[in-house]
Each structure stands twice: as C-alpha cells, then as structure tokens.
Design a protein around this motif. Structure first.
Motif, PDB file in Angstrom:
ATOM      1  N   LYS A 190       2.282  -5.176  18.794  1.00  0.00           N
ATOM      2  CA  LYS A 190       2.692  -3.981  18.280  1.00  0.00           C
ATOM      3  C   LYS A 190       3.974  -3.847  18.482  1.00  0.00           C
ATOM      4  CE  LYS A 190       2.193   0.484  19.662  1.00  0.00           C
ATOM      5  NZ  LYS A 190       1.550   1.217  20.640  1.00  0.00           N
ATOM      6  N   ASP A 233       3.167 -18.296   3.538  1.00  0.00           N
ATOM      7  CA  ASP A 233       3.310 -19.606   4.342  1.00  0.00           C
ATOM      8  C   ASP A 233       2.760 -20.699   3.569  1.00  0.00           C
ATOM      9  OD1 ASP A 233       4.794 -18.438   6.620  1.00  0.00           O
ATOM     10  OD2 ASP A 233       2.902 -17.482   7.293  1.00  0.00           O
ATOM     11  N   MET A 266       5.125  -1.221   9.006  1.00  0.00           N
ATOM     12  CA  MET A 266       4.426  -2.242   9.716  1.00  0.00           C
ATOM     13  C   MET A 266       3.839  -1.839  11.007  1.00  0.00           C
ATOM     14  SD  MET A 266       4.942  -5.106   8.040  1.00  0.00           S
ATOM     15  CE  MET A 266       5.249  -4.115   6.578  1.00  0.00           C
ATOM     16  N   GLU A 267       4.041  -0.764  11.480  1.00  0.00           N
ATOM     17  CA  GLU A 267       3.371  -0.230  12.649  1.00  0.00           C
ATOM     18  C   GLU A 267       1.863   0.139  12.080  1.00  0.00           C
ATOM     19  OE1 GLU A 267       6.486   2.074  15.121  1.00  0.00           O
ATOM     20  OE2 GLU A 267       4.528   2.013  16.206  1.00  0.00           O
ATOM     21  N   ARG A 292      10.563 -10.534   5.751  1.00  0.00           N
ATOM     22  CA  ARG A 292      10.181 -10.189   7.024  1.00  0.00           C
ATOM     23  C   ARG A 292       8.877  -9.705   6.898  1.00  0.00           C
ATOM     24  NH1 ARG A 292      13.523  -8.074  11.252  1.00  0.00           N
ATOM     25  NH2 ARG A 292      15.460  -9.039  11.174  1.00  0.00           N
ATOM     26  N   VAL A 293       8.416  -8.751   5.896  1.00  0.00           N
ATOM     27  CA  VAL A 293       7.217  -7.872   6.028  1.00  0.00           C
ATOM     28  C   VAL A 293       6.003  -8.521   5.107  1.00  0.00           C
ATOM     29  CG1 VAL A 293       8.691  -5.790   6.355  1.00  0.00           C
ATOM     30  CG2 VAL A 293       7.906  -6.178   4.065  1.00  0.00           C
ATOM     31  N   CYS A 294       6.294  -9.412   4.156  1.00  0.00           N
ATOM     32  CA  CYS A 294       5.245  -9.667   3.428  1.00  0.00           C
ATOM     33  C   CYS A 294       4.665 -10.998   3.657  1.00  0.00           C
ATOM     34  CB  CYS A 294       5.488  -9.836   2.023  1.00  0.00           C
ATOM     35  SG  CYS A 294       6.099  -8.234   1.375  1.00  0.00           S
ATOM     36  N   ASP A 295       3.215 -11.145   3.822  1.00  0.00           N
ATOM     37  CA  ASP A 295       2.746 -12.409   3.910  1.00  0.00           C
ATOM     38  C   ASP A 295       1.683 -13.105   2.761  1.00  0.00           C
ATOM     39  OD1 ASP A 295       0.690 -10.407   4.026  1.00  0.00           O
ATOM     40  OD2 ASP A 295      -0.182 -11.145   6.135  1.00  0.00           O
ATOM     41  N   ILE A 332       8.454  -6.399  11.332  1.00  0.00           N
ATOM     42  CA  ILE A 332       7.891  -7.532  10.722  1.00  0.00           C
ATOM     43  C   ILE A 332       6.462  -7.548  10.566  1.00  0.00           C
ATOM     44  CG2 ILE A 332       7.509  -8.333  13.210  1.00  0.00           C
ATOM     45  CD1 ILE A 332       8.189 -11.018  12.568  1.00  0.00           C
ATOM     46  N   ASN A 333       5.683  -8.069   9.598  1.00  0.00           N
ATOM     47  CA  ASN A 333       4.469  -8.241   9.522  1.00  0.00           C
ATOM     48  C   ASN A 333       3.633  -8.184  10.723  1.00  0.00           C
ATOM     49  OD1 ASN A 333       1.660  -8.932   8.371  1.00  0.00           O
ATOM     50  ND2 ASN A 333       2.716  -8.914   6.484  1.00  0.00           N
ATOM     51  N   PRO A 334       2.633  -7.857  11.068  1.00  0.00           N
ATOM     52  CA  PRO A 334       1.899  -7.992  12.292  1.00  0.00           C
ATOM     53  C   PRO A 334       1.109  -9.566  12.201  1.00  0.00           C
ATOM     54  CG  PRO A 334       0.990  -5.887  11.272  1.00  0.00           C
ATOM     55  CD  PRO A 334       2.147  -6.576  10.542  1.00  0.00           C
ATOM     56  N   ASN A 335       0.921  -9.775  10.918  1.00  0.00           N
ATOM     57  CA  ASN A 335      -0.114 -10.876  10.655  1.00  0.00           C
ATOM     58  C   ASN A 335       0.728 -12.254  11.083  1.00  0.00           C
ATOM     59  OD1 ASN A 335      -2.608  -9.818   9.586  1.00  0.00           O
ATOM     60  ND2 ASN A 335      -1.527  -9.266   7.911  1.00  0.00           N
ATOM     61  N   VAL A 345       0.208  -7.476   3.628  1.00  0.00           N
ATOM     62  CA  VAL A 345       1.167  -6.940   2.956  1.00  0.00           C
ATOM     63  C   VAL A 345       1.757  -7.589   1.752  1.00  0.00           C
ATOM     64  CG1 VAL A 345       3.501  -5.862   3.174  1.00  0.00           C
ATOM     65  CG2 VAL A 345       1.903  -5.712   5.169  1.00  0.00           C
ATOM     66  N   VAL A 392       6.264  -6.024  16.259  1.00  0.00           N
ATOM     67  CA  VAL A 392       6.194  -5.490  14.912  1.00  0.00           C
ATOM     68  C   VAL A 392       7.102  -4.160  14.852  1.00  0.00           C
ATOM     69  CG1 VAL A 392       4.764  -4.167  13.388  1.00  0.00           C
ATOM     70  CG2 VAL A 392       3.782  -5.969  14.409  1.00  0.00           C
ATOM     71  N   VAL A 443       0.352  -1.001   9.588  1.00  0.00           N
ATOM     72  CA  VAL A 443      -0.368  -1.974   9.212  1.00  0.00           C
ATOM     73  C   VAL A 443      -1.010  -2.801  10.435  1.00  0.00           C
ATOM     74  CG1 VAL A 443      -0.393  -4.612   8.391  1.00  0.00           C
ATOM     75  CG2 VAL A 443       1.007  -2.645   7.222  1.00  0.00           C
ATOM     76  N   ALA A 444      -0.111  -2.792  11.492  1.00  0.00           N
ATOM     77  CA  ALA A 444      -0.621  -2.990  13.005  1.00  0.00           C
ATOM     78  C   ALA A 444      -1.795  -2.378  13.485  1.00  0.00           C
ATOM     79  CB  ALA A 444       0.425  -3.401  13.861  1.00  0.00           C
ATOM     80  N   TYR A 452       7.581 -16.481  11.120  1.00  0.00           N
ATOM     81  CA  TYR A 452       6.386 -17.125  12.061  1.00  0.00           C
ATOM     82  C   TYR A 452       7.080 -18.304  12.771  1.00  0.00           C
ATOM     83  CZ  TYR A 452       3.384 -20.915  11.263  1.00  0.00           C
ATOM     84  OH  TYR A 452       2.906 -22.389  11.306  1.00  0.00           O
ATOM     85  N   LYS A 457      -0.135 -14.798  13.653  1.00  0.00           N
ATOM     86  CA  LYS A 457      -0.243 -16.164  13.333  1.00  0.00           C
ATOM     87  C   LYS A 457       0.496 -17.167  14.316  1.00  0.00           C
ATOM     88  CE  LYS A 457       0.541 -19.386   9.558  1.00  0.00           C
ATOM     89  NZ  LYS A 457       0.782 -19.511   7.968  1.00  0.00           N
TER      90      LYS A 457
END
Lengths: 130, 293
Positions: A41, B214, B172-173, B194-197, A49-52, B31, A44, B175-176, A15, A56
């Motif tokens: 979109k 984060d 990820m798509e 990359r993918v986990c928050d 990569i995570n959309p959140n 995620v 991502v 998820v979005a 981020y 953010k």
C-alpha cells in the motif's frame, strides 16, 4: 526499511526495477534477514504505481527464496545475497583487474572492452540455455 | 474473472465505423491502458462499456451485465468522459451531495478528504472552476462512487504534473484497497508504464494488440544484424515491423521462444517502443485478437 524509486530511462519495467532494487540492497547489506520490505500500500501511494506490479515483484523475490510474506503483517527478508558472494568477490575482482590490464595493453579502449565483455557474456549465457 | 468482455463489437456513426470487430477480455483487478491515435475508437469503446452508446454489432458485457441496463449495473461502473462534465450551476459541495444520493456505495469521507486536499472551495459553483479543477471534481466523483470498474477517458490530460501524480496515487490506492478495475485511455505512455498492467492498442477502429504488459514486453524483441530478407525468419517469429538500410536490417518480432540465431544483436523493448511499433506499422501483421497469457 528501504525506499523504492522508479527510473524512467532504465529500460527496465517497473516490476523488474523493484526486484533489482531489493536484490541490490541485499547485496550491499542495506537489507538483511528479518527486515521488512515496504508495504504494498505504501509503495503504491509513494510511486503512483500499480499494486499488481509490486505484488509481482514480491512474488518473484519470494520464489527466489529471498523474502517471505506473512499474511496480514507484511513481507520480510529471509534470504541473503551477500554472505557467500562476498568471499568469492575479491579473487574474482582481482582476476578481472588483471584481465582489464591485459586488454588495455592489447590496445582496446573502454568501448571495445565493454563490447567484448557483453558479446562474450551473452554468448556464454546462450550456451547455457541451449 | 473478466470485468469487460466484447464479442465482435462494432459501432457505426452514420456511414463510418468508429469501432469494428472488437473481441476482448479485460481481466478484473487490473489497470488497463487504452492507447491509439486520435480517432482510433478509444472513446467509442469506453462509451459502449459505460452504456452511453449502443453497439451497432456484436455484444459487450461489463461486470457481468449489459452496460447501462439498470440501477444495479450503473452502480457497478464509473465513467469520467473526456470533457469531464460537471453541472455548471451546482457548487462543489452540491456535487458531493448529489453523488451521495445517487450512488449506493458512495464514500463520503474519501470525497470530502480529496476535495479538501486538492483545495477546491466547497461553496464554489462548478461552472467557475478551471479546466484542471473541473477534472479533479469529476475524477473525485468517479473514485468516491466506489465502482467495480472505473472507465476514464484521458483522465489526466488537463491536469498539471503534480495533480496528475496525485490523482494516479489516489487511483492506485483505490486499486490496492478495494480491488477496483480500471480502463483508462491516455497518450501519456510514461504514466501508463507506471500504472497499467494490461494493454489495449486500437488503430483504425480495430484492436491491434491486447494482453498483459509484462507478457507483451517479454515476447517482443528488436533484432539488429546484417541485411537479410525477413522471410527467412523462423515461423514462430512474427514480424511487427522491419527496416532496412543498405547493410543492416532491424526487425521487431513477437515470439515465445528465445532468439538463437547468433547473427542478430537482440534488444529488449520498453512499453513506448512497443506501442509505437504497433501504431506506426498497422499493415505488417494481421490484427492479433487473442489475449496473451
């Protein structure tokens, strides 16, 4: 439109990297007012990569007054980083050049200059917090 | 919104506790990466969440219901086990038909599009597929089911780098676009970064660390300075790990406050440093069970 990339060795979280890339593009004039940021979109799908994370980053840029989200349309650049800073840049760079020459004359090598700059920079930043 | 909630959850196999005292809140729409050494209890936790295992102690609630408690519950949760099981005698196409029959939310277009893109032959028997292709088929079923929560046990372990990236893009798509929540275990921290928050670290059958990635990165610092006793650190700096040489001390602390002591050189951590610090120093700190906000 800019394209994001992720650098695994940058030491910054994904981020932070996105935020920095937008700020960098603004500073260099690659992005200017009215330009659209890549759709969440698409980022991502491009970067896996995570959309959140993207949301953010965009929220932080919005909070800084640099972009604004138009629901259903996208996120657009509303602010600028280059205008005011460009004018101030030249004299600052000249000062820094003079200072660098002085540091070299005093016998500092590149590493020592970098270390001196970083420690002073951090100390000053800390004083601002305290 | 919580998608998975556990209270004092434990699982015992014969005499050994595979998971114990697990208290957790996993937020919806995120995620979550599940990491830990082999045998730490990752698969057990995922199995409990999927309803494939019964808890020996405590409770677990997934998408507001008891795991595996009925057709409505089963429709909400997708699970792809580590060995990516498929029916050896059924063809790829028959797997998709089976998926369509068994899952009320089945996305047939997505399933066929994905199978075509991966290059699987619909007429081929699943038993004849390679390990990576089998994993792709199982993961396609998991995504096309359109669950609220998708549980993935080492989903990308058997995939080549390109297939891995493509799978994470598809995930990820989802998820979005559909607000899918994911809990996935993996040893590949670069992928998780990359993918986990959200993150869960399991060590020795216990939760060692959990929270928003984060937030965790923002509250952990590496301090380097002249050798000193860590007991002299401020009370709000919790020590995760500490190393001394004869002159220098390096300590990893968790703290909400800025580091003001000028004798420390303060460094930030990336996710890998953070996870490794908790994996290699299981004894220094009490297990932290709270969710960091």
């Amino acid at each position: 439109m800019i394209e994001f990339h992720l650098d695994g060795k940058s030491g910054l979280s994904p981020y932070q990297q996105l935020v920095r890339q937008v700020r960098h593009a603004l500073r260099l004039g690659l992005l200017s007012e009215g330009d659209q940021l890549p759709k969440v979109k698409d980022v991502v799908a491009d970067l896996a990569i995570n959309p959140n994370t993207v949301l953010k980053a965009y929220r932080e840029l919005e909070h800084d007054g640099l972009v604004a989200a138009r629901p259903g349309v996208g996120t657009f650049v509303t602010g600028t980083l280059s205008g005011t800073s460009l004018a101030a840049l030249a004299p600052l760079r000249q000062d820094l050049r003079r200072w660098l020459a002085k540091a070299r004359r005093a016998g500092l090598d590149e590493e020592s200059i970098e270390a001196l700059f970083l420690t002073t920079f951090r100390a000053a930043a800390k004083e601002d917090i305290a | 919104m919580t998608v998975l909630r556990a209270q004092g959850l434990g699982k015992k196999y014969k005499r050994r506790w595979a998971l114990t005292g697990c208290t957790l809140d996993v937020p919806a729409g995120h995620v979550t990466g599940l990491v830990g050494p082999n045998g730490a209890g990752k698969s057990t936790l995922l199995g409990l969440a999927a309803g494939m295992l019964e808890p020996s102690s405590g409770t677990i609630e997934v998408c507001g219901g008891v795991p595996g408690s009925g057709p409505a519950q089963l429709a909400k949760v997708g699970f792809v086990a580590q060995n990516t099981p498929v029916y050896a005698n059924l063809t790829v196409e028959e797997h998709l038909r089976l998926g369509a029959r068994l899952n009320p939310g089945w996305d047939d277009e997505l399933a066929h599009e994905r199978i075509a893109r991966i290059g699987l032959d619909p007429a081929q028997a699943a038993g004849k597929l390679s390990g990576g292709q089998r994993a792709q088929l199982a993961l396609t079923l998991g995504i096309a089911k359109r669950p609220e929560l998708l549980l993935l046990d080492e989903p990308v372990a058997s995939l080549d780098p390109l297939a891995r990236r493509e799978f994470l893009q598809d995930l990820m798509e989802a998820v979005a676009e559909h607000g899918l929540s994911v809990v996935m275990s993996s040893h590949l921290i670069a992928d998780l970064e990359r993918v986990c928050d959200h993150l869960i670290v399991l060590v020795d059958s216990r939760i060692r660390l959990t929270g928003d990635v984060d937030d965790l990165l923002a509250t952990h610092r590496r301090l380097t300075g002249p050798r000193r006793d860590v007991d002299t650190l401020p009370a709000d700096q919790r020590v995760v790990s500490v190393r001394h040489t004869d002159r220098q001390t390096t300590v990893l602390v968790r703290t909400e406050a800025p580091i003001l002591d000028p004798s420390w050189d303060v460094g930030e951590l990336d996710l890998e440093d953070l996870i490794l610090a908790y994996l290699t120093n299981p004894g220094v700190e009490r297990p932290n069970l709270g969710v960091v906000r």
